[in-house]
Enzyme design. Structure first.
Site, PDB file in Angstrom:
ATOM      1  N   GLU A  61     -35.340  13.975   8.802  1.00 19.64           N
ATOM      2  CA  GLU A  61     -35.326  12.802   7.925  1.00 19.64           C
ATOM      3  C   GLU A  61     -36.117  11.636   8.502  1.00 19.64           C
ATOM      4  O   GLU A  61     -36.612  10.789   7.765  1.00 19.64           O
ATOM      5  CB  GLU A  61     -33.883  12.362   7.653  1.00 19.64           C
ATOM      6  CG  GLU A  61     -33.133  13.255   6.680  1.00 19.64           C
ATOM      7  CD  GLU A  61     -32.465  14.435   7.365  1.00 19.64           C
ATOM      8  OE1 GLU A  61     -31.711  15.157   6.692  1.00 19.64           O
ATOM      9  OE2 GLU A  61     -32.713  14.658   8.571  1.00 19.64           O
ATOM     10  N   HIS A 121     -27.147   9.252   6.761  1.00 18.41           N
ATOM     11  CA  HIS A 121     -25.936  10.068   6.690  1.00 18.41           C
ATOM     12  C   HIS A 121     -25.551  10.481   8.103  1.00 18.41           C
ATOM     13  O   HIS A 121     -26.325  10.299   9.038  1.00 18.41           O
ATOM     14  CB  HIS A 121     -26.143  11.310   5.805  1.00 18.41           C
ATOM     15  CG  HIS A 121     -27.098  12.306   6.382  1.00 18.41           C
ATOM     16  ND1 HIS A 121     -28.470  12.187   6.256  1.00 18.41           N
ATOM     17  CD2 HIS A 121     -26.893  13.437   7.106  1.00 18.41           C
ATOM     18  CE1 HIS A 121     -29.061  13.206   6.863  1.00 18.41           C
ATOM     19  NE2 HIS A 121     -28.117  13.978   7.390  1.00 18.41           N
TER      20      HIS A 121
END
Length: 301
Positions: free
Chosen positions: A37, A143
């Site tokens: 990410e 997250h």
């Protein structure tokens, strides 16, 4: 007497001449955990999932950033490098593009997850392509371990990012995290616990699915230099250690998982959507998270 003294002097002179030669033979082990990410250009699932139209291209960029980290570590004297493929199914890095002297850890499920392979023989840890925590208001794809399942991950009452949790795993073995790459929020989270770590901010977050990003070539150059600098000053960076025992508080988006997990005698249900688990070490917490993240009745034969 003179003969014995001469022998001692000769031994001393020999010892003084050894460091330059033996130093070249000393091993310097670096562990590199690579997520996706935080790779330059990544903003949505189109780059992160095998089903995404850009995934194959971004596997190339992820591998290139891992290579930049390897090059930086070697420039600082690293002799042994282990790379952990730490995103999604943990089968993203293109193994054929890695140097022949690198060991790659790939595939799920792993007891220590993103840090599988770390132990006390390593001298430094590097995080590449990392993102911020699920409790952070900012950050691309923010997250902690699962964007689909968890609303919070806390250890001993402190919210955890993947960087802080993994730094604690390294700290258990006395190994410092010396460098990190990702967006500015992910980098800031690590610097809060390891202020001497070398940062490579490869993009600025605009939203969960948007960023102002550096190009792959620019990001790779930044990573190469950050890792070189971090590994070079590893002795100045303290390992991140958490006090035992370790209490995990885990919040879920659904009520079903905490309801069923509370059937285990080691698990306490603290709210409709959260549980508490206590382990003797951070390793226990890592294994527990790996278990609940991977187990499903569908895996039965």
């Amino acid at each position: 007497m003179l003969r014995a003294l001469s022998a001692r002097i000769a031994l001393l002179l020999f010892a003084l001449s050894v460091p330059a030669a033996s130093q070249a033979q000393q091993r310097l082990k670096v562990f590199i955990s690579v997520d996706m990410e935080g790779i330059a250009g990544v903003v949505t699932n189109e780059q992160l999932s095998p089903a995404g139209f850009e995934y194959q291209r971004f596997r190339e960029f992820m591998t290139a950033e891992a290579l930049a980290a390897i090059e930086g570590a070697k420039a600082a004297g690293a002799t042994d490098i282990m790379v952990a493929d730490s995103h999604g199914n943990m089968q993203n890095l293109l193994i054929e593009k890695l140097p022949s002297d690198v060991v790659l850890v790939r595939g799920p499920v792993r007891p220590l997850g993103m840090m599988q392979g770390i132990d006390s023989t390593f001298h430094a840890v590097v995080f590449i392509g990392y993102h911020s925590a699920t409790t952070n208001l900012n950050g691309v794809r923010a997250h902690t371990f699962s964007s689909a399942r968890y609303t919070s991950v806390e250890v001993n009452g402190s919210p955890m990012a993947e960087s802080s949790f993994n730094a604690a795993l390294a700290g258990y073995y006395g190994v410092p995290v010396v460098a990190i790459s990702g967006d500015e929020t992910a980098v800031a989270e690590l610097l809060a616990i390891a202020p001497r770590a070398a940062p490579a901010v490869v993009k600025q977050s605009i939203g969960f699915h948007a960023a102002a990003t550096r190009t792959p070539a620019a990001a790779q150059a930044m990573i190469r230099e950050a890792v070189r600098a971090g590994v070079a000053r590893r002795a100045e960076i303290a390992p991140y250690k958490l006090q035992a025992p370790h209490r995990l508080d885990l919040g879920f988006k659904s009520y079903r998982a905490p309801e069923l997990l509370a059937y285990l005698p080691s698990v306490q249900r603290t709210t409709a959507h959260s549980i508490r688990y206590q382990g003797s070490s951070i390793l226990d917490i890592a294994r527990f998270l790996s278990f609940i993240g991977a187990y499903s009745p569908e895996i039965d034969p």
